[in-house]
Motif scaffolding. Sequence first.
Motif, PDB file in Angstrom:
ATOM      1  N   LEU B   9      53.843  32.011 118.227  1.00  0.00           N
ATOM      2  CA  LEU B   9      52.901  31.219 117.453  1.00  0.00           C
ATOM      3  C   LEU B   9      53.582  29.985 116.868  1.00  0.00           C
ATOM      4  N   LEU B  10      54.807  30.181 116.348  1.00  0.00           N
ATOM      5  CA  LEU B  10      55.547  29.058 115.774  1.00  0.00           C
ATOM      6  C   LEU B  10      55.878  28.026 116.836  1.00  0.00           C
ATOM      7  N   ALA B  11      56.159  28.499 118.065  1.00  0.00           N
ATOM      8  CA  ALA B  11      56.473  27.563 119.145  1.00  0.00           C
ATOM      9  C   ALA B  11      55.235  26.802 119.595  1.00  0.00           C
ATOM     10  N   LYS B  12      54.089  27.486 119.590  1.00  0.00           N
ATOM     11  CA  LYS B  12      52.864  26.860 120.092  1.00  0.00           C
ATOM     12  C   LYS B  12      52.257  25.889 119.083  1.00  0.00           C
ATOM     13  N   PHE B  13      52.248  26.272 117.789  1.00  0.00           N
ATOM     14  CA  PHE B  13      51.657  25.416 116.754  1.00  0.00           C
ATOM     15  C   PHE B  13      52.718  25.075 115.706  1.00  0.00           C
ATOM     16  N   PRO B  14      53.686  24.223 116.008  1.00  0.00           N
ATOM     17  CA  PRO B  14      54.770  24.000 115.045  1.00  0.00           C
ATOM     18  C   PRO B  14      54.299  23.324 113.764  1.00  0.00           C
ATOM     19  N   ASP B  15      53.231  22.515 113.850  1.00  0.00           N
ATOM     20  CA  ASP B  15      52.799  21.784 112.654  1.00  0.00           C
ATOM     21  C   ASP B  15      51.871  22.603 111.761  1.00  0.00           C
ATOM     22  N   ASP B  16      51.202  23.607 112.322  1.00  0.00           N
ATOM     23  CA  ASP B  16      50.155  24.300 111.577  1.00  0.00           C
ATOM     24  C   ASP B  16      50.577  25.678 111.101  1.00  0.00           C
ATOM     25  N   VAL B  17      51.664  26.200 111.642  1.00  0.00           N
ATOM     26  CA  VAL B  17      52.068  27.567 111.317  1.00  0.00           C
ATOM     27  C   VAL B  17      53.452  27.508 110.696  1.00  0.00           C
ATOM     28  N   SER B  18      53.652  28.272 109.598  1.00  0.00           N
ATOM     29  CA  SER B  18      54.987  28.374 109.018  1.00  0.00           C
ATOM     30  C   SER B  18      55.250  29.835 108.663  1.00  0.00           C
ATOM     31  N   ARG B  19      56.499  30.178 108.611  1.00  0.00           N
ATOM     32  CA  ARG B  19      56.863  31.567 108.378  1.00  0.00           C
ATOM     33  C   ARG B  19      56.692  31.916 106.892  1.00  0.00           C
ATOM     34  N   LEU B  29      54.417  38.153 108.811  1.00  0.00           N
ATOM     35  CA  LEU B  29      53.441  37.296 108.154  1.00  0.00           C
ATOM     36  C   LEU B  29      53.710  35.848 108.512  1.00  0.00           C
ATOM     37  N   VAL B  30      52.640  35.126 108.723  1.00  0.00           N
ATOM     38  CA  VAL B  30      52.775  33.680 108.890  1.00  0.00           C
ATOM     39  C   VAL B  30      51.685  32.986 108.090  1.00  0.00           C
ATOM     40  N   PHE B  31      52.029  31.822 107.564  1.00  0.00           N
ATOM     41  CA  PHE B  31      51.025  30.958 106.935  1.00  0.00           C
ATOM     42  C   PHE B  31      50.402  30.095 108.013  1.00  0.00           C
ATOM     43  N   VAL B  32      49.077  29.914 107.942  1.00  0.00           N
ATOM     44  CA  VAL B  32      48.379  29.059 108.889  1.00  0.00           C
ATOM     45  C   VAL B  32      47.575  28.053 108.087  1.00  0.00           C
ATOM     46  N   GLU B  39      41.472  27.945 116.055  1.00  0.00           N
ATOM     47  CA  GLU B  39      42.248  27.704 117.286  1.00  0.00           C
ATOM     48  C   GLU B  39      43.411  28.682 117.391  1.00  0.00           C
ATOM     49  N   VAL B  40      44.083  28.906 116.262  1.00  0.00           N
ATOM     50  CA  VAL B  40      45.224  29.838 116.264  1.00  0.00           C
ATOM     51  C   VAL B  40      44.758  31.233 116.678  1.00  0.00           C
ATOM     52  N   CYS B  41      43.619  31.668 116.115  1.00  0.00           N
ATOM     53  CA  CYS B  41      43.112  33.008 116.434  1.00  0.00           C
ATOM     54  C   CYS B  41      42.698  33.103 117.900  1.00  0.00           C
ATOM     55  N   ARG B  42      42.092  32.037 118.389  1.00  0.00           N
ATOM     56  CA  ARG B  42      41.687  32.014 119.805  1.00  0.00           C
ATOM     57  C   ARG B  42      42.920  32.174 120.706  1.00  0.00           C
ATOM     58  N   PHE B  43      43.977  31.457 120.352  1.00  0.00           N
ATOM     59  CA  PHE B  43      45.215  31.558 121.138  1.00  0.00           C
ATOM     60  C   PHE B  43      45.779  32.979 121.064  1.00  0.00           C
ATOM     61  N   ALA B  49      50.386  37.427 126.748  1.00  0.00           N
ATOM     62  CA  ALA B  49      51.544  38.117 126.202  1.00  0.00           C
ATOM     63  C   ALA B  49      51.276  38.659 124.799  1.00  0.00           C
ATOM     64  N   LEU B  50      50.176  38.243 124.163  1.00  0.00           N
ATOM     65  CA  LEU B  50      49.909  38.659 122.772  1.00  0.00           C
ATOM     66  C   LEU B  50      48.712  39.614 122.681  1.00  0.00           C
ATOM     67  N   ARG B  51      47.569  39.157 123.218  1.00  0.00           N
ATOM     68  CA  ARG B  51      46.365  39.988 123.328  1.00  0.00           C
ATOM     69  C   ARG B  51      45.988  40.688 122.021  1.00  0.00           C
ATOM     70  N   PHE B  52      45.827  39.924 120.944  1.00  0.00           N
ATOM     71  CA  PHE B  52      45.324  40.501 119.692  1.00  0.00           C
ATOM     72  C   PHE B  52      43.813  40.636 119.817  1.00  0.00           C
ATOM     73  N   ASN B  53      43.353  41.797 120.240  1.00  0.00           N
ATOM     74  CA  ASN B  53      41.923  41.944 120.516  1.00  0.00           C
ATOM     75  C   ASN B  53      41.135  42.517 119.349  1.00  0.00           C
ATOM     76  N   MET B  54      41.802  42.790 118.198  1.00  0.00           N
ATOM     77  CA  MET B  54      41.068  43.336 117.055  1.00  0.00           C
ATOM     78  C   MET B  54      41.468  42.598 115.785  1.00  0.00           C
ATOM     79  N   ALA B  55      40.513  42.453 114.894  1.00  0.00           N
ATOM     80  CA  ALA B  55      40.808  42.001 113.526  1.00  0.00           C
ATOM     81  C   ALA B  55      40.361  43.137 112.597  1.00  0.00           C
TER      82      ALA B  55
END
Lengths: 178, 174
Positions: B9-19, B29-32, B39-43, B49-55
Amino acid sequence: MPSEIDIVPAVTTRREEAQGFFEGLVSKSLGWARKNSLWQYPFVTACCGMEYMSVASARYDIARFGAEVPRFSPRQADLLLVVGTINCKQGPVLKRIYEQMAEPKWVIAFGVCASSGGFYDNYATVQGIDRLVPVDVYIPGCPPRPEQVLDGLILLQKKVQAQQHKLIDRVPALAAGK
Amino acid sequence: MSQAAAEALLAKFPDDVSRAPQGPGGDDLVFVKKERIAEVCRFLKEDPALRFNMAPYVTAVDYLGQEPRFEVVYNLYSSSLNHRLRLRVKVPESDLTVPTVCGVWRGADWFERYCYDMYGITFPGHPDHRRLFMYDEFVGHPLRKDYPLRGRQPLTSERDVPELLRGPGPESRD
Protein backbone atom coordinates in the motif's frame (compact mmCIF):
# COMPACT_ATOMS: atom_id res chain seq x y z
CA MET A 1 -67.93 8.07 76.74
CA PRO A 2 -69.20 7.39 73.20
CA SER A 3 -72.88 6.90 72.83
CA GLU A 4 -74.37 3.80 71.31
CA ILE A 5 -75.09 5.67 68.07
CA ASP A 6 -71.36 6.16 67.37
CA ILE A 7 -70.46 2.50 67.79
CA VAL A 8 -73.25 1.04 65.67
CA PRO A 9 -72.29 1.04 61.94
CA ALA A 10 -74.20 3.07 59.41
CA VAL A 11 -77.75 1.81 59.22
CA THR A 12 -78.48 -0.11 56.03
CA THR A 13 -81.72 -1.48 54.79
CA ARG A 14 -82.01 -5.24 54.45
CA ARG A 15 -82.08 -4.81 50.66
CA GLU A 16 -78.75 -2.95 50.68
CA GLU A 17 -77.30 -5.52 53.02
CA ALA A 18 -78.31 -8.36 50.72
CA GLN A 19 -76.98 -6.54 47.66
CA GLY A 20 -73.65 -5.93 49.37
CA PHE A 21 -73.44 -9.58 50.36
CA PHE A 22 -74.00 -10.81 46.80
CA GLU A 23 -71.68 -8.21 45.29
CA GLY A 24 -68.98 -9.36 47.69
CA LEU A 25 -69.62 -12.95 46.72
CA VAL A 26 -69.44 -12.14 43.00
CA SER A 27 -66.29 -10.05 43.52
CA LYS A 28 -64.56 -12.83 45.40
CA SER A 29 -65.45 -15.50 42.88
CA LEU A 30 -64.51 -13.32 39.93
CA GLY A 31 -61.23 -12.48 41.64
CA TRP A 32 -60.59 -16.17 42.22
CA ALA A 33 -61.33 -16.95 38.59
CA ARG A 34 -59.22 -14.10 37.24
CA LYS A 35 -56.20 -14.71 39.43
CA ASN A 36 -56.07 -18.34 38.38
CA SER A 37 -56.34 -17.71 34.65
CA LEU A 38 -53.94 -14.85 33.98
CA TRP A 39 -53.32 -14.93 30.25
CA GLN A 40 -50.10 -13.14 29.60
CA TYR A 41 -48.64 -11.08 26.82
CA PRO A 42 -44.85 -11.53 27.07
CA PHE A 43 -43.17 -8.33 25.85
CA VAL A 44 -39.72 -9.91 25.70
CA THR A 45 -36.88 -7.61 24.66
CA ALA A 46 -33.72 -8.89 26.33
CA CYS A 47 -31.89 -11.64 28.21
CA CYS A 48 -34.60 -11.91 30.89
CA GLY A 49 -36.48 -13.74 28.15
CA MET A 50 -34.33 -16.81 28.83
CA GLU A 51 -35.50 -16.78 32.42
CA TYR A 52 -39.05 -16.31 31.24
CA MET A 53 -38.69 -19.44 29.07
CA SER A 54 -37.41 -21.32 32.09
CA VAL A 55 -40.40 -20.20 34.16
CA ALA A 56 -42.81 -21.10 31.40
CA SER A 57 -41.42 -24.55 30.66
CA ALA A 58 -41.73 -27.82 32.53
CA ARG A 59 -39.19 -27.44 35.32
CA TYR A 60 -40.65 -24.36 37.01
CA ASP A 61 -43.99 -24.62 35.27
CA ILE A 62 -45.95 -21.41 35.50
CA ALA A 63 -49.01 -23.50 34.59
CA ARG A 64 -49.28 -24.44 38.27
CA PHE A 65 -50.54 -20.90 38.80
CA GLY A 66 -52.83 -20.85 35.79
CA ALA A 67 -50.67 -18.40 33.85
CA GLU A 68 -49.41 -20.78 31.18
CA VAL A 69 -51.16 -19.26 28.17
CA PRO A 70 -49.04 -16.70 26.32
CA ARG A 71 -51.21 -14.69 23.95
CA PHE A 72 -49.48 -12.83 21.18
CA SER A 73 -52.40 -10.51 20.73
CA PRO A 74 -52.77 -7.88 23.47
CA ARG A 75 -56.54 -7.99 23.03
CA GLN A 76 -56.69 -11.51 24.47
CA ALA A 77 -54.28 -10.94 27.36
CA ASP A 78 -54.86 -9.97 31.00
CA LEU A 79 -51.28 -9.65 32.13
CA LEU A 80 -48.55 -7.66 30.40
CA LEU A 81 -45.15 -9.13 31.26
CA VAL A 82 -42.47 -6.60 30.33
CA VAL A 83 -39.37 -8.78 30.18
CA GLY A 84 -36.16 -6.84 29.57
CA THR A 85 -34.76 -3.43 28.75
CA ILE A 86 -37.11 -0.89 27.22
CA ASN A 87 -35.40 1.88 25.31
CA CYS A 88 -36.81 5.22 24.29
CA LYS A 89 -37.42 4.01 20.74
CA GLN A 90 -39.65 1.21 22.04
CA GLY A 91 -41.56 3.42 24.47
CA PRO A 92 -44.47 4.29 22.17
CA VAL A 93 -44.80 0.63 21.13
CA LEU A 94 -45.11 -0.57 24.74
CA LYS A 95 -47.63 2.15 25.53
CA ARG A 96 -49.71 1.19 22.53
CA ILE A 97 -49.66 -2.50 23.48
CA TYR A 98 -50.85 -1.58 26.98
CA GLU A 99 -53.65 0.57 25.63
CA GLN A 100 -54.80 -2.23 23.31
CA MET A 101 -55.31 -4.66 26.19
CA ALA A 102 -58.87 -5.10 27.43
CA GLU A 103 -59.85 -4.33 31.04
CA PRO A 104 -59.15 -5.73 33.56
CA LYS A 105 -55.39 -5.72 32.98
CA TRP A 106 -52.28 -6.00 35.09
CA VAL A 107 -48.59 -5.32 34.45
CA ILE A 108 -45.49 -7.03 35.82
CA ALA A 109 -42.04 -5.45 35.42
CA PHE A 110 -39.78 -8.49 35.03
CA GLY A 111 -36.15 -7.82 36.01
CA VAL A 112 -34.32 -4.65 37.03
CA CYS A 113 -34.17 -3.17 33.55
CA ALA A 114 -37.94 -3.10 33.25
CA SER A 115 -38.29 -1.97 36.88
CA SER A 116 -35.78 0.87 36.96
CA GLY A 117 -33.59 0.84 33.86
CA GLY A 118 -31.01 -1.31 35.66
CA PHE A 119 -27.43 -0.34 34.99
CA TYR A 120 -28.41 1.22 31.65
CA ASP A 121 -28.48 4.78 33.00
CA ASN A 122 -27.68 6.24 29.59
CA TYR A 123 -29.06 8.19 26.67
CA ALA A 124 -31.18 5.39 25.25
CA THR A 125 -32.96 3.54 28.05
CA VAL A 126 -36.27 4.28 29.77
CA GLN A 127 -35.61 4.42 33.54
CA GLY A 128 -38.34 1.97 34.50
CA ILE A 129 -41.51 1.16 32.59
CA ASP A 130 -43.59 2.88 35.26
CA ARG A 131 -42.62 6.05 33.41
CA LEU A 132 -44.79 4.71 30.57
CA VAL A 133 -47.49 2.39 32.00
CA PRO A 134 -48.75 1.71 35.55
CA VAL A 135 -47.08 -1.35 37.11
CA ASP A 136 -48.58 -3.77 39.65
CA VAL A 137 -45.62 -5.94 40.62
CA TYR A 138 -41.88 -5.33 40.24
CA ILE A 139 -39.59 -8.38 40.14
CA PRO A 140 -35.95 -7.45 40.84
CA GLY A 141 -32.95 -9.46 39.67
CA CYS A 142 -30.61 -9.45 36.70
CA PRO A 143 -32.13 -11.73 35.60
CA PRO A 144 -34.48 -12.89 38.38
CA ARG A 145 -34.48 -16.55 39.39
CA PRO A 146 -37.61 -18.46 38.34
CA GLU A 147 -38.60 -18.84 42.00
CA GLN A 148 -38.52 -15.06 42.29
CA VAL A 149 -40.76 -14.72 39.27
CA LEU A 150 -43.24 -17.18 40.71
CA ASP A 151 -43.12 -15.25 43.98
CA GLY A 152 -44.00 -12.09 42.06
CA LEU A 153 -46.82 -13.90 40.32
CA ILE A 154 -48.23 -15.08 43.66
CA LEU A 155 -48.04 -11.48 44.91
CA LEU A 156 -50.02 -10.39 41.88
CA GLN A 157 -52.57 -13.16 42.51
CA LYS A 158 -53.06 -11.87 46.05
CA LYS A 159 -53.51 -8.37 44.71
CA VAL A 160 -56.04 -9.53 42.12
CA GLN A 161 -57.99 -11.44 44.75
CA ALA A 162 -58.13 -8.37 46.99
CA GLN A 163 -59.41 -6.08 44.25
CA GLN A 164 -63.08 -5.27 43.62
CA HIS A 165 -64.52 -7.12 40.64
CA LYS A 166 -67.92 -6.60 39.06
CA LEU A 167 -69.88 -8.88 36.78
CA ILE A 168 -70.48 -5.97 34.40
CA ASP A 169 -67.78 -3.35 34.72
CA ARG A 170 -69.49 -0.90 32.46
CA VAL A 171 -73.16 -0.74 31.49
CA PRO A 172 -73.40 -1.06 27.70
CA ALA A 173 -74.57 2.11 25.99
CA LEU A 174 -77.71 0.47 24.58
CA ALA A 175 -78.88 -0.86 27.96
CA ALA A 176 -78.25 2.48 29.61
CA GLY A 177 -80.69 4.02 27.14
CA LYS A 178 -78.16 6.41 25.59
CA MET B 1 1.14 -11.20 8.84
CA SER B 2 -0.10 -8.26 6.83
CA GLN B 3 3.25 -6.46 6.80
CA ALA B 4 3.37 -7.17 3.07
CA ALA B 5 -0.03 -5.56 2.57
CA ALA B 6 1.05 -2.38 4.35
CA GLU B 7 4.28 -2.29 2.32
CA ALA B 8 2.38 -2.76 -0.96
CA LEU B 9 0.00 0.00 0.00
CA LEU B 10 2.83 2.39 0.88
CA ALA B 11 4.51 1.63 -2.44
CA LYS B 12 1.32 2.12 -4.44
CA PHE B 13 0.06 5.31 -2.74
CA PRO B 14 3.16 7.04 -1.34
CA ASP B 15 1.46 10.44 -0.99
CA ASP B 16 -1.81 9.29 0.57
CA VAL B 17 -0.76 6.52 2.94
CA SER B 18 1.57 6.78 5.94
CA ARG B 19 2.55 4.28 8.57
CA ALA B 20 0.86 4.47 11.98
CA PRO B 21 2.22 3.17 15.30
CA GLN B 22 1.35 -0.47 15.74
CA GLY B 23 -1.57 -1.23 18.05
CA PRO B 24 -1.85 -3.90 20.73
CA GLY B 25 -3.79 -6.35 18.53
CA GLY B 26 -0.87 -7.14 16.24
CA ASP B 27 -2.66 -5.85 13.15
CA ASP B 28 -0.81 -3.42 10.94
CA LEU B 29 -2.11 0.11 10.92
CA VAL B 30 -1.81 2.76 8.28
CA PHE B 31 -3.12 6.30 8.05
CA VAL B 32 -4.98 7.09 4.83
CA LYS B 33 -5.96 10.51 3.58
CA LYS B 34 -9.71 10.71 3.60
CA GLU B 35 -10.10 11.97 0.01
CA ARG B 36 -8.49 8.79 -1.34
CA ILE B 37 -10.05 6.17 0.95
CA ALA B 38 -12.34 4.75 -1.73
CA GLU B 39 -9.47 4.29 -4.22
CA VAL B 40 -7.23 2.74 -1.56
CA CYS B 41 -9.98 0.30 -0.55
CA ARG B 42 -10.68 -0.59 -4.17
CA PHE B 43 -7.00 -1.39 -4.67
CA LEU B 44 -6.85 -3.48 -1.48
CA LYS B 45 -9.84 -5.52 -2.55
CA GLU B 46 -8.93 -6.08 -6.18
CA ASP B 47 -5.15 -6.55 -6.03
CA PRO B 48 -4.55 -10.32 -6.51
CA ALA B 49 -1.76 -10.37 -3.91
CA LEU B 50 -3.91 -8.71 -1.20
CA ARG B 51 -7.57 -9.67 -1.81
CA PHE B 52 -9.17 -7.95 1.20
CA ASN B 53 -12.67 -9.17 0.46
CA MET B 54 -14.27 -8.29 3.83
CA ALA B 55 -14.67 -5.20 5.96
CA PRO B 56 -15.74 -6.90 9.22
CA TYR B 57 -15.94 -3.68 11.20
CA VAL B 58 -15.93 -0.01 10.34
CA THR B 59 -16.23 2.39 13.22
CA ALA B 60 -15.29 5.86 14.40
CA VAL B 61 -13.46 7.40 17.35
CA ASP B 62 -13.98 10.79 18.96
CA TYR B 63 -10.69 12.28 20.23
CA LEU B 64 -12.28 15.31 21.88
CA GLY B 65 -9.75 18.11 22.37
CA GLN B 66 -7.37 16.88 19.69
CA GLU B 67 -7.11 18.08 16.15
CA PRO B 68 -8.34 16.51 13.91
CA ARG B 69 -11.09 15.45 16.26
CA PHE B 70 -12.59 12.34 14.65
CA GLU B 71 -11.15 9.23 13.14
CA VAL B 72 -12.83 6.54 11.04
CA VAL B 73 -11.30 3.08 11.41
CA TYR B 74 -11.64 0.37 8.76
CA ASN B 75 -10.81 -3.16 9.88
CA LEU B 76 -10.17 -5.26 6.81
CA TYR B 77 -9.83 -9.00 6.43
CA SER B 78 -8.93 -11.32 3.60
CA SER B 79 -10.75 -14.61 4.01
CA SER B 80 -8.76 -16.31 1.24
CA LEU B 81 -5.29 -15.20 2.39
CA ASN B 82 -6.15 -14.89 6.10
CA HIS B 83 -4.55 -11.55 6.81
CA ARG B 84 -5.80 -8.32 8.30
CA LEU B 85 -5.14 -4.62 7.95
CA ARG B 86 -6.51 -1.59 9.76
CA LEU B 87 -6.92 1.76 8.04
CA ARG B 88 -7.27 4.96 10.05
CA VAL B 89 -8.71 8.07 8.46
CA LYS B 90 -8.49 11.40 10.25
CA VAL B 91 -11.60 13.56 9.97
CA PRO B 92 -11.49 17.20 11.14
CA GLU B 93 -14.58 18.66 12.80
CA SER B 94 -14.79 21.39 10.16
CA ASP B 95 -15.38 18.87 7.36
CA LEU B 96 -17.17 15.75 8.58
CA THR B 97 -17.40 13.98 5.24
CA VAL B 98 -15.69 10.77 4.20
CA PRO B 99 -16.23 9.15 0.78
CA THR B 100 -18.31 5.99 1.06
CA VAL B 101 -16.79 2.53 0.59
CA CYS B 102 -20.18 0.90 0.02
CA GLY B 103 -19.27 0.53 -3.64
CA VAL B 104 -16.29 -1.64 -2.62
CA TRP B 105 -17.83 -3.74 0.17
CA ARG B 106 -21.61 -3.93 0.29
CA GLY B 107 -21.35 -4.79 3.98
CA ALA B 108 -19.98 -1.37 4.87
CA ASP B 109 -23.51 0.02 4.43
CA TRP B 110 -24.72 -0.37 8.02
CA PHE B 111 -21.32 0.48 9.52
CA GLU B 112 -21.32 3.83 7.79
CA ARG B 113 -24.89 4.46 8.90
CA TYR B 114 -23.73 3.63 12.43
CA CYS B 115 -20.90 6.16 12.20
CA TYR B 116 -23.38 8.77 10.99
CA ASP B 117 -25.86 7.94 13.77
CA MET B 118 -23.40 7.86 16.65
CA TYR B 119 -20.78 10.43 15.58
CA GLY B 120 -22.37 12.56 12.88
CA ILE B 121 -19.83 11.75 10.18
CA THR B 122 -21.48 11.83 6.78
CA PHE B 123 -20.63 9.59 3.85
CA PRO B 124 -21.45 11.22 0.49
CA GLY B 125 -22.45 8.62 -2.07
CA HIS B 126 -23.99 6.24 0.48
CA PRO B 127 -27.07 4.51 -1.00
CA ASP B 128 -29.26 4.76 2.14
CA HIS B 129 -27.95 7.52 4.36
CA ARG B 130 -30.15 7.34 7.49
CA ARG B 131 -29.65 6.78 11.21
CA LEU B 132 -29.10 3.12 12.14
CA PHE B 133 -30.06 2.78 15.84
CA MET B 134 -31.66 5.99 17.05
CA TYR B 135 -34.99 7.31 15.85
CA ASP B 136 -35.32 10.12 13.35
CA GLU B 137 -36.61 12.54 16.02
CA PHE B 138 -33.36 12.19 17.99
CA VAL B 139 -31.25 15.34 18.03
CA GLY B 140 -27.47 15.03 18.20
CA HIS B 141 -25.07 12.10 18.09
CA PRO B 142 -24.92 10.13 21.36
CA LEU B 143 -21.42 8.63 21.23
CA ARG B 144 -19.71 11.99 20.86
CA LYS B 145 -17.75 12.81 23.97
CA ASP B 146 -19.59 16.10 24.44
CA TYR B 147 -23.05 14.50 24.33
CA PRO B 148 -24.51 14.27 27.88
CA LEU B 149 -24.49 10.71 29.25
CA ARG B 150 -28.12 10.86 30.37
CA GLY B 151 -29.32 12.92 27.42
CA ARG B 152 -32.54 10.98 26.98
CA GLN B 153 -35.04 12.22 24.44
CA PRO B 154 -38.26 10.31 25.13
CA LEU B 155 -40.77 10.00 22.31
CA THR B 156 -43.83 10.01 24.57
CA SER B 157 -44.60 12.05 27.65
CA GLU B 158 -43.45 10.17 30.74
CA ARG B 159 -45.53 9.61 33.87
CA ASP B 160 -44.31 11.28 37.03
CA VAL B 161 -42.90 8.64 39.39
CA PRO B 162 -41.82 9.27 42.98
CA GLU B 163 -38.08 9.56 43.41
CA LEU B 164 -37.02 7.16 46.12
CA LEU B 165 -33.75 5.59 45.08
CA ARG B 166 -34.10 6.23 41.39
CA GLY B 167 -32.01 9.31 40.55
CA PRO B 168 -33.17 12.37 38.68
CA GLY B 169 -36.47 12.11 36.87
CA PRO B 170 -37.86 13.82 33.77
CA GLU B 171 -37.57 17.39 35.14
CA SER B 172 -33.98 17.43 36.35
CA ARG B 173 -32.48 15.36 33.56
CA ASP B 174 -29.12 16.59 32.40
